[in-house]
Scaffold this active site. Structure first.
Site, PDB file in Angstrom:
ATOM      1  N   HIS A  79       0.830  -1.191   0.050  1.00  0.00           N
ATOM      2  CA  HIS A  79      -0.141   0.096   0.028  1.00  0.00           C
ATOM      3  C   HIS A  79       0.859   1.275  -0.099  1.00  0.00           C
ATOM      4  CE1 HIS A  79       0.415   0.781   4.298  1.00  0.00           C
ATOM      5  NE2 HIS A  79       0.292  -0.529   4.528  1.00  0.00           N
ATOM      6  N   ASP A  81      -0.243   4.176   1.014  1.00  0.00           N
ATOM      7  CA  ASP A  81      -0.381   5.070   2.145  1.00  0.00           C
ATOM      8  C   ASP A  81       0.395   5.090   3.513  1.00  0.00           C
ATOM      9  OD1 ASP A  81      -2.225   2.954   2.350  1.00  0.00           O
ATOM     10  OD2 ASP A  81      -3.509   3.850   3.414  1.00  0.00           O
ATOM     11  N   ASP A 111       6.381   0.671   7.289  1.00  0.00           N
ATOM     12  CA  ASP A 111       4.919   0.375   6.999  1.00  0.00           C
ATOM     13  C   ASP A 111       4.620   1.036   5.865  1.00  0.00           C
ATOM     14  OD1 ASP A 111       2.417  -0.756   7.068  1.00  0.00           O
ATOM     15  OD2 ASP A 111       1.905   0.409   8.944  1.00  0.00           O
ATOM     16  N   GLU A 143      -5.190   1.746   2.501  1.00  0.00           N
ATOM     17  CA  GLU A 143      -5.243   0.432   3.336  1.00  0.00           C
ATOM     18  C   GLU A 143      -5.184   0.826   4.805  1.00  0.00           C
ATOM     19  OE1 GLU A 143      -3.420  -2.716   5.956  1.00  0.00           O
ATOM     20  OE2 GLU A 143      -2.655  -0.646   5.787  1.00  0.00           O
ATOM     21  N   GLU A 144      -4.715   2.189   5.141  1.00  0.00           N
ATOM     22  CA  GLU A 144      -4.544   2.294   6.462  1.00  0.00           C
ATOM     23  C   GLU A 144      -5.819   3.071   7.043  1.00  0.00           C
ATOM     24  OE1 GLU A 144      -2.388   1.350   8.505  1.00  0.00           O
ATOM     25  OE2 GLU A 144      -0.374   1.632   7.558  1.00  0.00           O
ATOM     26  N   GLU A 168       4.042  -6.232   4.053  1.00  0.00           N
ATOM     27  CA  GLU A 168       3.748  -5.330   5.328  1.00  0.00           C
ATOM     28  C   GLU A 168       4.840  -6.066   6.353  1.00  0.00           C
ATOM     29  OE1 GLU A 168       1.664  -3.407   6.474  1.00  0.00           O
ATOM     30  OE2 GLU A 168      -0.279  -3.785   5.252  1.00  0.00           O
ATOM     31  N   HIS A 355       3.556   2.788  12.774  1.00  0.00           N
ATOM     32  CA  HIS A 355       2.623   3.940  13.427  1.00  0.00           C
ATOM     33  C   HIS A 355       3.208   4.437  14.502  1.00  0.00           C
ATOM     34  CE1 HIS A 355      -1.154   1.368  11.936  1.00  0.00           C
ATOM     35  NE2 HIS A 355      -0.099   1.562  10.816  1.00  0.00           N
TER      36      HIS A 355
END
Length: 386
Positions: A79, A81, A111, A143-144, A168, A355
């Protein structure tokens, strides 16, 4: 002819392009700059490129880049984003790739923007004539937040390949199974009134006490019924994460709202769980006179399970030296599985870095990842077992 930039240049450029996705409009951004950059690099590397805008998501798009032809093949998916960040908590600019102490720092290093650059680097110097089965690089949006990119890929129904690796952050340990995610809101509406006389109102907060008791009992039943020892937390979890009700102690609470998070195991259907939750709450609150609303906080992500004997699982285990694992976080894997792909989640980052301020990718993961991807490309695309 345009040339593919160096790996370091690709990594730096991807980190420099903000592409936050968020359910909060004030943080949400387009991912088109990242998609367009990737598309140019893929074309320079010899891929056929298709960019697909996502309906209902202005400024969002997916990229499908294909080299070679055939009915099978390998998909390397990631992904584009990231989550939002707090730059003031970082030791360096989150949108500038920074090398320090054997690590590459930046938002998306772990990530998972780096995986897309590594996939391209692994395919460098390959030509379509070498392929007996196709190689696809898939880059998705959102995705997030909404999973809109993966859902659009599934809705299109176009076969992309037979085997898929989603990059991932797993610490280069293959994952073939993960839990799902279900987040629901429960809202009770009663009637406010002066606290000196309960007959003047209908207390939604007291009704929510009854609802919580029912939810906790349901959780215990789910955990008694479903169990998978491959997960570190072997049963489904249900968290009471947010509650608000009322506005003053001398006023009967007229409205109360609870938000829950449920992480189901493979084999637990999201719609069936929603129906069970609503039915139990309706029965529990039937004699209260309270108005009940059960609503989705987001659409949810199904659990995923790829068979242990799937060729991509066996290949990933052989190449990494690790047995395939199960994790609690969700991915786009279920949507690719719906397109008849066997999916392994396998990437160089670490989930503990995701994150977080000062997110980084260890530089000693780069070469092993490239070797792994080159072996998978050769095994599934160039010299596939027939």
């Amino acid at each position: 002819m345009k040339r593919l930039p160096s790996l370091n240049q690709m990594l730096a450029r991807l980190i420099a392009l903000p592409s936050v996705s968020s359910v909060s409009p004030e943080f949400d951004m387009s991912n088109r700059a990242v998609i367009d950059e990737l598309a140019g690099w893929c074309e320079a590397a010899g891929f056929d490129v298709a960019i697909t805008p996502i309906d209902g998501k202005p400024g969002k798009a997916n990229l499908v880049a294909t080299m070679g032809r055939g009915p099978g093949g390998l998909v390397l998916a990631g992904h584009t984003d990231t989550v939002p960040c707090n730059p003031e908590l970082w030791r360096q600019d989150p949108f500038r790739l920074t090398e320090r102490d054997g690590r590459l720092y930046g938002l998306g290093t772990s990530d998972m923007k780096s995986f897309l650059a590594l996939a391209l680097e692994a395919a460098r110097d390959l030509t379509p004539e070498q392929f007996h089965q196709p190689l696809v690089i898939l880059a998705t949006a959102d995705e997030e937040s909404s999973m809109a990119g993966a859902k659009a890929i599934r809705a299109a129904g176009r076969p992309l390949g037979r085997h898929a690796v989603i990059g991932e952050p797993t610490g280069l340990r293959p994952v073939r199974m993960h839990k799902g995610i279900l987040m629901e809101g429960i809202r009770l509406t009663g009637r406010s009134g002066h606290s000196s006389d309960p007959r003047l109102g209908n207390n939604a907060l007291e009704g929510m006490h009854r609802a919580i008791t029912e939810i906790i009992a349901w959780r215990a039943e789910l955990q008694a019924r479903y169990n998978n020892p491959l997960f570190r937390v072997s049963g489904p979890t249900l968290n009471l994460g947010h509650i608000h009700g009322g506005d003053n102690p001398n006023r009967i609470c007229g409205r109360c709202e609870l938000h829950i998070d449920l992480r189901p195991l493979p084999g637990m259907d999201l719609d069936e769980l929603r129906q069970a939750l609503a039915s139990r709450l309706e029965r529990s609150l039937a004699d209260t006179g309270l108005e009940l609303e059960v609503f989705r906080l987001f659409d949810g992500t199904p659990a995923m399970e790829t068979p242990a004997d799937a060729p991509v699982v066996r290949a990933a285990e052989s190449l990494t030296g690790h047995a395939a694992e199960a994790v609690a976080f969700g991915t786009e894997g279920p949507y690719l599985r719906d397109l008849d792909m066997d999916v392994v989640v396998l990437g160089p980052g670490d989930i503990d870095q995701a994150h977080q301020p000062d997110e980084y990718l260890s530089m000693d993961r780069i070469e092993p990842t490239l070797n792994l991807l080159r072996s998978l490309i050769r095994g599934f695309c160039i010299d596939p077992v027939r």
